[in-house]
Scaffold this active site. Sequence first.
Site, short mmCIF file in Angstrom:
data_model
loop_
_atom_site.label_atom_id
_atom_site.label_comp_id
_atom_site.label_asym_id
_atom_site.label_seq_id
_atom_site.Cartn_x
_atom_site.Cartn_y
_atom_site.Cartn_z
N GLY A 95 -121.99 51.10 -3.08
CA GLY A 95 -121.26 52.24 -3.62
C GLY A 95 -119.76 52.02 -3.52
O GLY A 95 -119.28 50.88 -3.54
N CYS A 96 -119.03 53.09 -3.40
CA CYS A 96 -117.57 53.04 -3.35
C CYS A 96 -117.08 52.00 -2.35
O CYS A 96 -117.37 52.08 -1.16
CB CYS A 96 -117.03 54.41 -2.99
SG CYS A 96 -115.24 54.42 -2.68
#
Length: 214
Positions: A47-48
């Site tokens: 993810g991020c």
Amino acid sequence: MKSILAFAQKFRLAAVLVGVFALGTALHAQTPSVAAPTTAKATFAGGCFWCVEADFDKIDGVISTTSGYIGGTVANPTYEQVSAKSTGHAEAVEIVYDPRKVTYDRLLEYFWRTTDPTAKDRQFCDAGTPYRHAIFAHGAAQLAAAKASLAALEKSKPFKEPIVTEVMLAPTFYPAEDYHQDYYKKNPVRYKYYRTGCGRDARLKQLWGDLAAK
């Protein structure tokens, strides 16, 4: 006379053996010893990349973390291209670590417990292929370790959902723009707001319970 010749032959043999031993010792002294590598790389997509970077910076033995893009079809992609989902890249973090202080298996365990391996093409509030969950192995040994770790987790996981994590050899990694590097340090208020608002830690607690990495 024979005894003198026999003695001479023995003396020559001893001299030859001493010479061979001395030569072997000298060659050994000149041959540099093969030292264990002092650094290694690991690459994870969870993810991020701001959050993955911030999490792995907590690990003793991690030397550096770099946010970037991996697994796509375009060379040197920009954040705008990747986030538009047009290049096939995932946001990822390349970790340089000291294997004398932290093992790859330890990094794998930490990766599982700081991410959601059940989410297909998303992590927390971020959706799309750039946020897929993946392990990019550097070499055959890491690939085998990652697959073994995945198999072990599938047997012991504390949640019911299936694991959808991709495991593959690492293709070219492209560092992200400078403003993405160490974002959590440069913009602590915005980072905290994003992480909390995205529900990352709340989901990790729900998924892993007390096993969630701190």
